[in-house]
Motif scaffolding. Sequence first.
Motif, PDB file in Angstrom:
ATOM      1  N   TYR A 211       0.845  -1.190   0.000  1.00  0.00           N
ATOM      2  CA  TYR A 211       0.000   0.000   0.000  1.00  0.00           C
ATOM      3  C   TYR A 211       0.880   1.240   0.000  1.00  0.00           C
ATOM      4  O   TYR A 211       1.849   1.309   0.753  1.00  0.00           O
ATOM      5  N   LEU A 212       0.528   2.214  -0.814  1.00  0.00           N
ATOM      6  CA  LEU A 212       1.181   3.512  -0.800  1.00  0.00           C
ATOM      7  C   LEU A 212       0.330   4.437   0.055  1.00  0.00           C
ATOM      8  O   LEU A 212      -0.847   4.660  -0.244  1.00  0.00           O
ATOM      9  N   VAL A 213       0.910   4.943   1.130  1.00  0.00           N
ATOM     10  CA  VAL A 213       0.205   5.845   2.039  1.00  0.00           C
ATOM     11  C   VAL A 213       0.851   7.220   1.928  1.00  0.00           C
ATOM     12  O   VAL A 213       2.065   7.361   2.097  1.00  0.00           O
ATOM     13  N   GLY A 214       0.051   8.222   1.621  1.00  0.00           N
ATOM     14  CA  GLY A 214       0.548   9.578   1.459  1.00  0.00           C
ATOM     15  C   GLY A 214       0.817  10.270   2.781  1.00  0.00           C
ATOM     16  O   GLY A 214       0.479   9.776   3.857  1.00  0.00           O
ATOM     17  N   ARG A 215       1.415  11.447   2.695  1.00  0.00           N
ATOM     18  CA  ARG A 215       1.749  12.255   3.862  1.00  0.00           C
ATOM     19  C   ARG A 215       0.506  12.579   4.697  1.00  0.00           C
ATOM     20  O   ARG A 215       0.576  12.743   5.902  1.00  0.00           O
ATOM     21  N   ASP A 216      -0.648  12.650   4.033  1.00  0.00           N
ATOM     22  CA  ASP A 216      -1.899  12.961   4.715  1.00  0.00           C
ATOM     23  C   ASP A 216      -2.549  11.738   5.366  1.00  0.00           C
ATOM     24  O   ASP A 216      -3.612  11.836   5.967  1.00  0.00           O
ATOM     25  N   GLY A 217      -1.900  10.568   5.251  1.00  0.00           N
ATOM     26  CA  GLY A 217      -2.437   9.352   5.851  1.00  0.00           C
ATOM     27  C   GLY A 217      -3.483   8.646   5.008  1.00  0.00           C
ATOM     28  O   GLY A 217      -4.107   7.696   5.451  1.00  0.00           O
ATOM     29  N   ILE A 218      -3.661   9.100   3.767  1.00  0.00           N
ATOM     30  CA  ILE A 218      -4.639   8.485   2.866  1.00  0.00           C
ATOM     31  C   ILE A 218      -3.944   7.416   2.019  1.00  0.00           C
ATOM     32  O   ILE A 218      -2.858   7.643   1.482  1.00  0.00           O
ATOM     33  N   ILE A 219      -4.583   6.265   1.905  1.00  0.00           N
ATOM     34  CA  ILE A 219      -4.041   5.197   1.048  1.00  0.00           C
ATOM     35  C   ILE A 219      -4.271   5.613  -0.404  1.00  0.00           C
ATOM     36  O   ILE A 219      -5.398   5.808  -0.829  1.00  0.00           O
ATOM     37  N   GLN A 220      -3.178   5.762  -1.146  1.00  0.00           N
ATOM     38  CA  GLN A 220      -3.246   6.251  -2.517  1.00  0.00           C
ATOM     39  C   GLN A 220      -3.250   5.139  -3.550  1.00  0.00           C
ATOM     40  O   GLN A 220      -3.755   5.321  -4.652  1.00  0.00           O
ATOM     41  N   GLN A 221      -2.657   4.006  -3.208  1.00  0.00           N
ATOM     42  CA  GLN A 221      -2.541   2.922  -4.180  1.00  0.00           C
ATOM     43  C   GLN A 221      -2.370   1.605  -3.442  1.00  0.00           C
ATOM     44  O   GLN A 221      -1.822   1.564  -2.348  1.00  0.00           O
TER      45      GLN A 221
ATOM     46  N   THR B 121       6.744  -1.419 -11.112  1.00  0.00           N
ATOM     47  CA  THR B 121       5.696  -1.000 -10.183  1.00  0.00           C
ATOM     48  C   THR B 121       6.310  -0.466  -8.890  1.00  0.00           C
ATOM     49  O   THR B 121       5.847   0.561  -8.368  1.00  0.00           O
ATOM     50  N   ALA B 122       7.344  -1.129  -8.398  1.00  0.00           N
ATOM     51  CA  ALA B 122       8.003  -0.684  -7.165  1.00  0.00           C
ATOM     52  C   ALA B 122       8.592   0.713  -7.347  1.00  0.00           C
ATOM     53  O   ALA B 122       8.447   1.571  -6.470  1.00  0.00           O
ATOM     54  N   ARG B 123       9.245   0.957  -8.459  1.00  0.00           N
ATOM     55  CA  ARG B 123       9.845   2.285  -8.703  1.00  0.00           C
ATOM     56  C   ARG B 123       8.783   3.356  -8.823  1.00  0.00           C
ATOM     57  O   ARG B 123       8.952   4.476  -8.323  1.00  0.00           O
ATOM     58  N   ALA B 124       7.674   3.033  -9.469  1.00  0.00           N
ATOM     59  CA  ALA B 124       6.579   4.008  -9.618  1.00  0.00           C
ATOM     60  C   ALA B 124       5.978   4.337  -8.252  1.00  0.00           C
ATOM     61  O   ALA B 124       5.719   5.503  -7.945  1.00  0.00           O
ATOM     62  N   MET B 125       5.765   3.324  -7.424  1.00  0.00           N
ATOM     63  CA  MET B 125       5.220   3.561  -6.084  1.00  0.00           C
ATOM     64  C   MET B 125       6.229   4.335  -5.229  1.00  0.00           C
ATOM     65  O   MET B 125       5.861   5.234  -4.474  1.00  0.00           O
ATOM     66  N   ALA B 126       7.499   3.976  -5.352  1.00  0.00           N
ATOM     67  CA  ALA B 126       8.539   4.646  -4.580  1.00  0.00           C
ATOM     68  C   ALA B 126       8.659   6.120  -4.943  1.00  0.00           C
ATOM     69  O   ALA B 126       8.853   6.974  -4.081  1.00  0.00           O
ATOM     70  N   ALA B 127       8.528   6.415  -6.221  1.00  0.00           N
ATOM     71  CA  ALA B 127       8.612   7.819  -6.665  1.00  0.00           C
ATOM     72  C   ALA B 127       7.489   8.634  -6.034  1.00  0.00           C
ATOM     73  O   ALA B 127       7.690   9.801  -5.669  1.00  0.00           O
ATOM     74  N   ARG B 128       6.322   8.056  -5.897  1.00  0.00           N
ATOM     75  CA  ARG B 128       5.203   8.762  -5.276  1.00  0.00           C
ATOM     76  C   ARG B 128       5.342   8.850  -3.762  1.00  0.00           C
ATOM     77  O   ARG B 128       4.731   9.707  -3.127  1.00  0.00           O
ATOM     78  N   ALA B 129       6.161   7.962  -3.180  1.00  0.00           N
ATOM     79  CA  ALA B 129       6.336   7.932  -1.720  1.00  0.00           C
ATOM     80  C   ALA B 129       7.464   8.844  -1.247  1.00  0.00           C
ATOM     81  O   ALA B 129       7.670   8.981  -0.054  1.00  0.00           O
ATOM     82  N   LYS B 130       8.174   9.455  -2.152  1.00  0.00           N
ATOM     83  CA  LYS B 130       9.297  10.328  -1.729  1.00  0.00           C
ATOM     84  C   LYS B 130       8.827  11.727  -1.468  1.00  0.00           C
ATOM     85  O   LYS B 130       7.866  12.213  -1.937  1.00  0.00           O
TER      86      LYS B 130
END
Length: 171
Positions: free
Chosen positions: A142-152, A162-171
């Motif tokens: 699960y990708l969880v944003g800074r606001d605590g919302i599950i994004q993906q 897929t891991a790199r795409a999720m990681a880019a959004r998690a930085k």
Amino acid sequence: MKRWVAFLPLAVLVLLGALFGLYALNRNPEVQPEAMVGKQVPNVSLVTLREGTELNLREAASEGPMLVNFFASWCAPCEIEHPVLMNLKGEKVRLVGIAYKDAPQNTQAFLTRLGDPFSEIVVDRDGRAGIEFGVTGVPETYLVGRDGIIQQKHTGPLDERTARAMAARAK
């Protein structure tokens, strides 16, 4: 009067069958894999593997974006996914591991053998956090944003893309 009592169990059985049938007709049996996307990360506290202290996942999300990975030592696809997670460690992505329905000693042996990519590891021995997240099987990420919302949500082993795409959004 005695004849009526003899048919009572049959009448109860027919009534129960009708109730269960009506329930089944009005229920959606389809699994909704993206059900938690767009919702707040569950307010679940679990014990950490390393320190034995409690970590609240909602509070952890307030510290910044993170990837939450459900895994287990008994899970063959988790072992396939593990090198991808190790690569994420080098990219400084905050990765929280949840050892799902696994004995802590087995989790520790798994991580000793394959390496430890996680920033934090918590133990979900009874699967309670998995239920809160809507886990359908491991591995799931699960990708969880800074606001605590599950994004993906990604079900199954992560591949590099897929891991790199999720990681880019998690930085």
